[in-house]
Design an enzyme around this catalytic site. Structure first.
Site, PDB file in Angstrom:
ATOM      1  N   LYS A   9       0.843  -1.207   0.000  1.00 42.63           N
ATOM      2  CA  LYS A   9       0.000   0.000   0.000  1.00 42.63           C
ATOM      3  C   LYS A   9       0.877   1.255   0.000  1.00 42.63           C
ATOM      4  O   LYS A   9       1.864   1.317   0.742  1.00 42.63           O
ATOM      5  CB  LYS A   9      -0.903  -0.034   1.233  1.00 42.63           C
ATOM      6  CG  LYS A   9      -1.881   1.112   1.367  1.00 42.63           C
ATOM      7  CD  LYS A   9      -2.714   0.938   2.630  1.00 42.63           C
ATOM      8  CE  LYS A   9      -3.766   2.004   2.797  1.00 42.63           C
ATOM      9  NZ  LYS A   9      -4.592   1.794   4.015  1.00 42.63           N
TER      10      LYS A   9
ATOM     11  N   SER B 170      -9.263   1.586   3.137  1.00 41.94           N
ATOM     12  CA  SER B 170      -8.415   2.346   2.244  1.00 41.94           C
ATOM     13  C   SER B 170      -7.339   1.504   1.562  1.00 41.94           C
ATOM     14  O   SER B 170      -6.682   1.987   0.646  1.00 41.94           O
ATOM     15  CB  SER B 170      -7.733   3.473   3.012  1.00 41.94           C
ATOM     16  OG  SER B 170      -6.892   2.933   4.040  1.00 41.94           O
TER      17      SER B 170
ATOM     18  N   SER C 189      -9.607  -0.751   7.262  1.00 42.45           N
ATOM     19  CA  SER C 189      -9.031  -0.586   5.926  1.00 42.45           C
ATOM     20  C   SER C 189      -8.298  -1.797   5.374  1.00 42.45           C
ATOM     21  O   SER C 189      -7.951  -1.816   4.185  1.00 42.45           O
ATOM     22  CB  SER C 189      -8.085   0.621   5.909  1.00 42.45           C
ATOM     23  OG  SER C 189      -8.824   1.812   6.006  1.00 42.45           O
TER      24      SER C 189
END
Lengths: 63, 480
Positions: free
Chosen positions: B80, B157, B181
């Site tokens: 990420k 996210s 997330s």
């Protein structure tokens, strides 16, 4: 949740204090959600078991 | 990814050591899968095609020479883009983040650990700006779409790690979880995602969102793959004062305890119906069938009621908003329009709480921890829905009312508490969209959480289902 008459004034003051200049539609959304949000936070002061509880924070004198 | 390529890290590791594949072949396969789906899916912010192949070649040479770095040796992973990697800059999908927020060319400790274990980093995956908010079409970043229905969000996210896992763009990936997330994109995309015990994995080298909530966690096909990753990722780091010094287990070996047998494990279940605004028609049967499988694996299932549910959900939001608003001062004062709509709105919310509110939240949080600890003396694990609705349509998401768009999501509660919680796929809606449950356990008993997920996945194959690539879709409207 019904809107309190002061929500707009309170949100405006808080944003001013924070130095934020935000768009009108964003401010309207914040004002619209403020009363419900405030009620949820106020409920945290009514949890009986919390009366003598310490916060879930730790701090050390050593870095 | 080609149908004959290994789908899981466990399978890939076996194939590598059997000599039936190579790290280069694995990396080429995931790169081909990414090519099939991108740019339509919005998986990556940056791909490291050349360096990944070079690292794969090194991994192959080491294995040939008898140097085996362990189960992640030669395995392609995505990271990420709020976690630092040596290959290139970390953007946090933001126009605001300064390039010098971290040392250029330096891995975050968790990435360094994976790399030292032989993993191959194939790229940086998309997120929401600063890991908060929702997709914003007005900003120059990809809109992460769901591979099961590209009109829907992948979840966030850790958006690109979730949809990239489902698409086969890597065999495992790193996400971060502050309110869900890791678990949300895992659930929406039909893969497995673990929010480890708070502090289990150091978050140094990771752009912060909520200091007392953030955790780096693995997304992978299976609980077993998550266990392999966590064994490498876990352990303290001096740069993260909240990282935990508790001993790190071999989480994968722990799965072999009982080998899928949950006899003696007591599982509490709360369907959270009383807090759920909407439920997919398929959900009650999916949830019930998942519990039947756990029961069939030997677990004892009992009903429980999560204590202080509304309060701890409020606390998650208040804490995340307050901590992130502090971090983003003074940028939100001077660069408001540079932020995405969803992120800046959330940070502004943080300025509407008082300091006593924040402290009171942390006091109630302590009460919540104690109450949950008491409940977890009666049961060993707790199962709840990750979400009772599948991934939302991008066109229907409202950045200024995020919790309305995610009204069926039940991840926030466990973030306030810090308990290990894993999202496990349990089937599909009538429209073919993935659904999932959460399995939560006692702090630092991540191994038991993983073991329950593994036991379930030994009896089912939802976690192995793969979406089918299709021709690129026409542009889809996204709320701004």
């Amino acid at each position: 949740m019904s809107q309190t008459p002061d929500s707009e004034a309170i949100v405006s003051a808080l944003l001013t204090m924070a130095g934020l200049s935000i768009f009108d539609d964003e401010k309207a959304a914040l004002v619209g959600g403020f009363a419900a949000n405030r009620a949820a936070v106020d409920a945290l002061y009514k949890v009986p078991e919390v009366r003598y509880e310490v916060p879930a924070l730790t701090w050390s004198s050593v870095v | 990814m080609a149908a004959d390529e290994p789908l899981t890290i466990v399978e890939a590791g076996r194939a590598l050591r059997a000599g039936t594949t190579t790290s280069r072949a694995l990396v080429q396969a995931v790169q081909a899968a990414a090519d099939q789906w991108e740019p339509d899916l919005g998986i990556f912010l940056a791909r490291f095609n050349d360096t990944a192949l070079q690292a794969a070649d090194v991994a192959d040479q080491e294995l040939a020479a008898g140097v085996d770095r362990g189960p992640l040796h030669g395995i392609p992973l995505g990271v990420k883009d709020i976690i630092a990697t040596a290959e290139g800059p970390t953007t946090a999908q933001s126009l605001v983040l300064e390039p010098d927020w971290t040392v250029a060319g330096q891995d975050a400790p968790v990435v360094a650990r994976l790399r030292n274990a032989g993993a191959v980093i194939v790229g940086k995956t998309s997120t929401n700006e600063y890991a908060i908010g929702m997709p914003d079409a007005s900003k120059p970043f990809p809109i992460p779409r769901n591979p099961w229905d590209r009109e829907r969000w992948s979840g966030g996210s850790s958006a690109g790690t979730g949809n990239g896992m489902a698409a086969g763009a890597f065999l495992g990936g790193l996400g971060t979880d502050t309110g869900g997330s890791v678990r949300m994109p895992a659930a929406y995309c039909g893969v497995t995602g673990l929010k480890a015990t708070f502090g289990r994995v150091p978050k140094s080298g990771c752009v912060p969102l909520g200091y007392t909530l953030d955790g780096v966690g693995p997304l992978a096909r299976s609980a077993a793959d998550c266990a392999l990753m966590l064994s490498v990722m876990a352990g303290p780091d001096p740069e993260d004062p909240m990282s935990a010094w508790q001993p790190v287990e071999d989480y994968f070996s722990a799965l072999s305890l009982g080998a899928g047998d949950l006899t003696g494990v007591r599982i509490g279940v709360d369907n959270l119906d009383r807090f759920t605004a909407a439920t997919d028609d398929a959900w009650p049967a999916l949830f019930s069938t998942a519990l039947d499988e756990l029961r069939a694996a030997g677990a004892t299932i009992v009903d429980v009621e999560l204590p202080l549910f509304r309060e701890l959900v409020t606390i998650q939001s208040l804490t995340m908003a307050s901590e992130s608003a502090a971090y983003h001062m003074p940028d939100i004062q001077g660069r408001w329009a540079d932020y995405s709509v969803g992120a800046r709105y959330f940070f502004a919310t943080g300025t509407t709480y008082s300091a006593p509110d924040y402290i009171q939240a942390q006091r109630v949080r302590r009460v919540g921890q104690k109450t949950m600890a008491a409940l977890l003396t009666e049961v060993d694990l707790i199962v709840t829905p990750t979400s009772t609705l599948p991934a939302p349509l991008l066109a229907e998401m409202v950045p200024r009312r995020p919790r309305v768009s995610l009204s069926a999501l039940h991840t926030f509660y466990w973030s306030s508490l810090g308990n290990p919680t894993m999202s496990v796929p349990v089937g599909f809606t009538g429209a073919g969209l993935p659904m999932a449950v959460q399995v939560s356990g006692r702090p630092f008993e991540d191994a038991l959480v993983l073991r329950a997920g593994d036991a379930y996945q030994r009896r089912t194959d939802f976690h192995l289902a793969r979406p089918v690539p299709r021709p690129a879709a026409a542009p889809i409207a996204v709320s701004a």
